[in-house]
Design a protein around this motif. Structure first.
Motif, PDB file in Angstrom:
ATOM      1  N   ALA A 249     142.418 -15.742 -28.491  1.00 33.00           N
ATOM      2  CA  ALA A 249     142.390 -16.461 -29.774  1.00 33.00           C
ATOM      3  C   ALA A 249     141.069 -16.229 -30.503  1.00 33.00           C
ATOM      4  O   ALA A 249     141.043 -16.017 -31.721  1.00 33.00           O
ATOM      5  N   GLU A 250     139.948 -16.249 -29.764  1.00 30.31           N
ATOM      6  CA  GLU A 250     138.636 -16.021 -30.382  1.00 30.31           C
ATOM      7  C   GLU A 250     138.531 -14.607 -30.939  1.00 30.31           C
ATOM      8  O   GLU A 250     138.014 -14.399 -32.043  1.00 30.31           O
ATOM      9  N   CYS A 251     139.038 -13.624 -30.197  1.00 28.83           N
ATOM     10  CA  CYS A 251     138.969 -12.234 -30.645  1.00 28.83           C
ATOM     11  C   CYS A 251     139.829 -12.017 -31.889  1.00 28.83           C
ATOM     12  O   CYS A 251     139.410 -11.342 -32.840  1.00 28.83           O
ATOM     13  N   ILE A 252     141.017 -12.571 -31.889  1.00 28.12           N
ATOM     14  CA  ILE A 252     141.911 -12.415 -33.049  1.00 28.12           C
ATOM     15  C   ILE A 252     141.286 -13.035 -34.292  1.00 28.12           C
ATOM     16  O   ILE A 252     141.280 -12.435 -35.373  1.00 28.12           O
ATOM     17  N   ARG A 253     140.741 -14.243 -34.140  1.00 29.11           N
ATOM     18  CA  ARG A 253     140.118 -14.913 -35.286  1.00 29.11           C
ATOM     19  C   ARG A 253     138.913 -14.126 -35.790  1.00 29.11           C
ATOM     20  O   ARG A 253     138.731 -13.942 -37.005  1.00 29.11           O
ATOM     21  N   THR A 254     138.087 -13.624 -34.865  1.00 28.43           N
ATOM     22  CA  THR A 254     136.898 -12.862 -35.253  1.00 28.43           C
ATOM     23  C   THR A 254     137.287 -11.588 -35.995  1.00 28.43           C
ATOM     24  O   THR A 254     136.713 -11.259 -37.046  1.00 28.43           O
ATOM     25  N   LYS A 255     138.257 -10.865 -35.473  1.00 25.95           N
ATOM     26  CA  LYS A 255     138.694  -9.623 -36.122  1.00 25.95           C
ATOM     27  C   LYS A 255     139.269  -9.891 -37.509  1.00 25.95           C
ATOM     28  O   LYS A 255     139.011  -9.126 -38.456  1.00 25.95           O
ATOM     29  N   GLN A 256     140.049 -10.957 -37.654  1.00 20.95           N
ATOM     30  CA  GLN A 256     140.641 -11.283 -38.942  1.00 20.95           C
ATOM     31  C   GLN A 256     139.563 -11.621 -39.970  1.00 20.95           C
ATOM     32  O   GLN A 256     139.638 -11.189 -41.127  1.00 20.95           O
ATOM     33  N   GLN A 257     138.562 -12.380 -39.552  1.00 15.52           N
ATOM     34  CA  GLN A 257     137.483 -12.747 -40.482  1.00 15.52           C
ATOM     35  C   GLN A 257     136.694 -11.521 -40.926  1.00 15.52           C
ATOM     36  O   GLN A 257     136.323 -11.401 -42.104  1.00 15.52           O
ATOM     37  N   PHE A 258     136.439 -10.593 -40.020  1.00 17.50           N
ATOM     38  CA  PHE A 258     135.767  -9.357 -40.410  1.00 17.50           C
ATOM     39  C   PHE A 258     136.661  -8.508 -41.319  1.00 17.50           C
ATOM     40  O   PHE A 258     136.186  -7.922 -42.300  1.00 17.50           O
ATOM     41  N   PHE A 259     137.938  -8.444 -41.000  1.00 19.09           N
ATOM     42  CA  PHE A 259     138.876  -7.624 -41.777  1.00 19.09           C
ATOM     43  C   PHE A 259     138.913  -8.060 -43.234  1.00 19.09           C
ATOM     44  O   PHE A 259     139.050  -7.240 -44.151  1.00 19.09           O
ATOM     45  N   GLU A 260     138.769  -9.355 -43.463  1.00 18.42           N
ATOM     46  CA  GLU A 260     138.863  -9.884 -44.820  1.00 18.42           C
ATOM     47  C   GLU A 260     137.663  -9.490 -45.696  1.00 18.42           C
ATOM     48  O   GLU A 260     137.712  -9.645 -46.913  1.00 18.42           O
ATOM     49  N   ILE A 261     136.597  -8.969 -45.112  1.00 19.83           N
ATOM     50  CA  ILE A 261     135.428  -8.559 -45.892  1.00 19.83           C
ATOM     51  C   ILE A 261     135.704  -7.263 -46.644  1.00 19.83           C
ATOM     52  O   ILE A 261     135.471  -7.163 -47.850  1.00 19.83           O
ATOM     53  N   ALA A 262     136.180  -6.231 -45.914  1.00 23.28           N
ATOM     54  CA  ALA A 262     136.369  -4.910 -46.538  1.00 23.28           C
ATOM     55  C   ALA A 262     137.503  -4.132 -45.871  1.00 23.28           C
ATOM     56  O   ALA A 262     137.513  -2.906 -45.921  1.00 23.28           O
ATOM     57  N   TRP A 263     138.412  -4.855 -45.224  1.00 24.60           N
ATOM     58  CA  TRP A 263     139.603  -4.254 -44.606  1.00 24.60           C
ATOM     59  C   TRP A 263     139.251  -3.262 -43.502  1.00 24.60           C
ATOM     60  O   TRP A 263     139.933  -2.262 -43.305  1.00 24.60           O
ATOM     61  N   PHE A 264     138.158  -3.532 -42.790  1.00 23.69           N
ATOM     62  CA  PHE A 264     137.795  -2.720 -41.626  1.00 23.69           C
ATOM     63  C   PHE A 264     138.335  -3.449 -40.399  1.00 23.69           C
ATOM     64  O   PHE A 264     137.905  -4.573 -40.098  1.00 23.69           O
ATOM     65  N   PRO A 265     139.273  -2.849 -39.659  1.00 26.07           N
ATOM     66  CA  PRO A 265     139.954  -3.578 -38.583  1.00 26.07           C
ATOM     67  C   PRO A 265     139.197  -3.555 -37.253  1.00 26.07           C
ATOM     68  O   PRO A 265     138.280  -2.760 -37.045  1.00 26.07           O
ATOM     69  N   ASN A 266     139.620  -4.473 -36.377  1.00 26.99           N
ATOM     70  CA  ASN A 266     139.260  -4.410 -34.955  1.00 26.99           C
ATOM     71  C   ASN A 266     137.787  -4.668 -34.661  1.00 26.99           C
ATOM     72  O   ASN A 266     137.260  -4.242 -33.636  1.00 26.99           O
ATOM     73  N   VAL A 267     137.090  -5.419 -35.534  1.00 22.61           N
ATOM     74  CA  VAL A 267     135.651  -5.633 -35.371  1.00 22.61           C
ATOM     75  C   VAL A 267     135.398  -6.958 -34.653  1.00 22.61           C
ATOM     76  O   VAL A 267     135.880  -8.007 -35.066  1.00 22.61           O
ATOM     77  N   LEU A 268     134.592  -6.879 -33.588  1.00 18.97           N
ATOM     78  CA  LEU A 268     134.216  -8.067 -32.827  1.00 18.97           C
ATOM     79  C   LEU A 268     132.808  -8.562 -33.148  1.00 18.97           C
ATOM     80  O   LEU A 268     132.460  -9.696 -32.805  1.00 18.97           O
ATOM     81  N   GLY A 269     132.003  -7.715 -33.784  1.00 23.76           N
ATOM     82  CA  GLY A 269     130.648  -8.151 -34.094  1.00 23.76           C
ATOM     83  C   GLY A 269     129.900  -7.114 -34.904  1.00 23.76           C
ATOM     84  O   GLY A 269     130.227  -5.915 -34.873  1.00 23.76           O
TER      85      GLY A 269
END
Length: 326
Positions: free
Chosen positions: A109-129
């Motif tokens: 759940a933490e990984c999915i939420r983190t990736k989604q929040q990063f994706f919303e910045i510039a549509w770069f997927p799969n980012v954990l940090g």
């Protein structure tokens, strides 16, 4: 040791003044006092030992200003020797709880939420940090002084910061001299070793100035195609959150910003103070405090030549460009 004058209860100040002077509102200060009470209560023969809340607020005032004089001359009525002692004690108490406040995403759940929040910045997927290094100025140490001189010719601790898209710190390494390269710190950190051994959740870190790895995506310095340009723009925009995060922490806690001077401590004590203020930043985020203004004239902290990328990293990045940015 007698108090300099009668103390008033600093918590009678309204929240906006507490935040301005101490960086935390009343509920957060009380939370810290409850959590650190056993660490800070001390047996003393003094007729009026410093209350835990006063100790915490004296330390917070120093972290916020970087100046002992700002604390001693303030409303807390605490002597300079007492301030020095409580800064040490509060710092040590918070550092013992670092893993409670600085945690990398681990559950699905933490990984999915983190990736989604990063994706919303510039549509770069799969980012954990997003990761970056920052130099925290310290006084010249007495031992191995040359090793602490960084490329900008001042003594520092090179501190590795990883944050999420909400500017919450998820990993911190504050222990390397200023001459140490960012990429070396990453590859010798617990997070870097765990990623390298394939034991981290599926996902990437975004960095700049680091060696390209299958788990650490860097920008292309000379993108040859429109797809590569789109990739690099998205990577830089997404990764820029960590630069903003570092700017926010330094703006909140001037003791680690050069505008507040340099940390007048040994490297060991300086590293603990650095860790402490990044923990306090996460507590600020926990209480949803407004972010301070950060100057737009931030200059990236250059770290010299970038180490050569590994072949597997090149393959992973090229495949990502082909699949996501064509």
């Amino acid at each position: 040791e007698k108090p300099l004058r009668d103390r008033i209860d600093p918590l009678i100040l309204p929240d906006h003044m507490l935040i301005r002077q101490y960086r935390l509102p009343r509920p957060a200060i009380i939370y810290l006092a409850d959590m650190l009470s056993n660490d800070l209560k001390r047996k003393t023969r003094r007729s009026s030992p410093l209350p835990v809340v006063t100790q915490i607020m004296a330390a917070l005032r120093f972290f916020a200003s970087g100046s002992f004089q700002m604390v001693v001359g303030g409303t807390l009525a605490v002597s300079q020797s007492s301030v020095s002692r409580v800064v040490r004690d509060v710092t040590n108490a918070l550092c013992r709880r670092a893993r409670q406040f600085i945690k990398f995403p681990a559950t699905d759940a933490e990984c999915i939420r983190t990736k989604q929040q990063f994706f919303e910045i510039a549509w770069f997927p799969n980012v954990l940090g997003a990761v970056d290094g920052t130099h925290i100025a310290i006084k010249a140490p007495s031992d191995e002084e040359d090793g602490f001189v960084n490329r900008k010719n001042f003594h520092s601790i090179n501190t590795q910061v990883i944050c999420d898209a909400t500017l919450r710190i998820t990993d911190l390494v504050a222990r390397w001299p200023g001459s140490t390269h960012d990429s070396f710190i990453m590859m010798n950190s617990g997070t870097g070793i765990t990623f390298n051994e394939g034991e981290m959740p599926d996902g990437w870190l975004l960095g700049d100035g680091y060696a390209l790895r299958p788990w650490l995506m860097t920008p292309m310095f000379h993108p040859a195609t429109e797809s590569e340009q789109r990739y690099s723009r998205a990577q830089r925009k997404t990764r820029s959150v960590v630069e903003r995060c570092i700017g926010v922490v330094k703006s909140r806690f001037r003791c680690i910003d050069r505008s507040g001077g340099v940390l007048q401590y040994t490297p060991e004590k300086g590293c603990k103070i650095i860790t402490c203020v990044f923990i306090l930043h996460n507590i600020c985020m926990m209480y949803r405090l407004p972010l301070p203004d950060v100057p737009d004239n931030h200059e990236p902290e250059e770290d010299g030549p970038v180490p050569a990328p590994c072949n597997t990293g090149i393959q992973v990045r090229q495949e990502h460009v082909r699949r996501r940015f064509m």
